[in-house]
Write an enzyme that holds these catalytic residues in place. Sequence first.
Site, PDB file in Angstrom:
ATOM      1  N   ILE A   1      30.176 -23.697 -52.634  1.00  0.00           N
ATOM      2  CA  ILE A   1      28.738 -23.926 -52.667  1.00  0.00           C
ATOM      3  C   ILE A   1      28.324 -24.581 -53.983  1.00  0.00           C
ATOM      4  CG2 ILE A   1      26.476 -22.796 -52.678  1.00  0.00           C
ATOM      5  CD1 ILE A   1      27.667 -20.669 -50.810  1.00  0.00           C
ATOM      6  N   GLY A   2      28.887 -24.115 -55.095  1.00  0.00           N
ATOM      7  CA  GLY A   2      28.525 -24.677 -56.391  1.00  0.00           C
ATOM      8  C   GLY A   2      28.835 -26.154 -56.489  1.00  0.00           C
TER       9      GLY A   2
ATOM     10  N   SER B   1      22.254 -13.700 -51.493  1.00  0.00           N
ATOM     11  CA  SER B   1      23.015 -13.644 -50.247  1.00  0.00           C
ATOM     12  C   SER B   1      22.277 -12.775 -49.244  1.00  0.00           C
ATOM     13  CB  SER B   1      24.403 -13.050 -50.523  1.00  0.00           C
ATOM     14  OG  SER B   1      25.031 -12.602 -49.343  1.00  0.00           O
TER      15      SER B   1
ATOM     16  N   TYR C   1      29.264  -5.809 -53.778  1.00  0.00           N
ATOM     17  CA  TYR C   1      28.769  -7.191 -53.778  1.00  0.00           C
ATOM     18  C   TYR C   1      27.279  -7.219 -53.425  1.00  0.00           C
ATOM     19  CZ  TYR C   1      28.077 -11.980 -52.029  1.00  0.00           C
ATOM     20  OH  TYR C   1      27.604 -13.246 -51.794  1.00  0.00           O
TER      21      TYR C   1
END
Length: 264
Positions: A19-20, A141, A154
Amino acid sequence: MQIDLTGRTALVTGSTQGIGLAIATGLARAGASVVVNGRGEERVAEAVRAVRSDSGGDRVSGAVGDLATAEGAAAVVEAVPEADILVNNLGIFGSAAPLEIEDAEWLRYFEVNVLSAVRLIRALLPGMKERGWGRVLNLASDSAVAVPAEMIHYGMTKTALLAVSRGFAKDAAGTGVTVNSVIAGPTHTGGVEEFVRELVGEELPWEEAQRAFMVAHRPQSLVQRLIEPEEIAHMVVYLASPYASATTGGAVRVDGGYVDSILP
């Protein structure tokens, strides 16, 4: 909509892949001068070449540093003392039995996924406020809202990022700087492919494995597929643009309809 970020400098953390890397490429295509970040010289140099090639732009550079440490963050800030756009994308994830996650692992996830973002916001937000323009975007997220049982540590960090975004948006109130989080849904990256294989096995062809994963572990998805990194990048580029000047303190969803809620 023609988004022009010419003259703006963007730092994208954890942007050597996934994604980055897609976000860095999207911002470069929009004309921004982009700084790619990662922990290793070779990986960063490779990503810089990829962004230049895929975007057609030459205003791409690298800043090496492990943002999970104060020393690494200081090295990146030394390389990029000012930025108009900060995208805190760096993050780690993985599955674990909830009662078997030890203190050190909880702390590691917080250090990488949350404190890395806080460090850079603390360093770069003051300059944005002084100049009267800036964009801070924290990659959250769906797990921030719909915490998976196998990824509680997470999910905790991504929930924390929603609070970080809202709080710093208040700090930047009235300055021309916006701070938002982007709630990304289950996304097709190399790391996610490994995660899918952990849960559904190695024997299935990828398309079947992806469908099996979505049915068994992410059935709430309305698109019923993994999201592509470029789809996340499109939202980030928009939020980084002047067109999003009235959007701040928000949690903007690119989750494929995964979160079963009208509001995040």
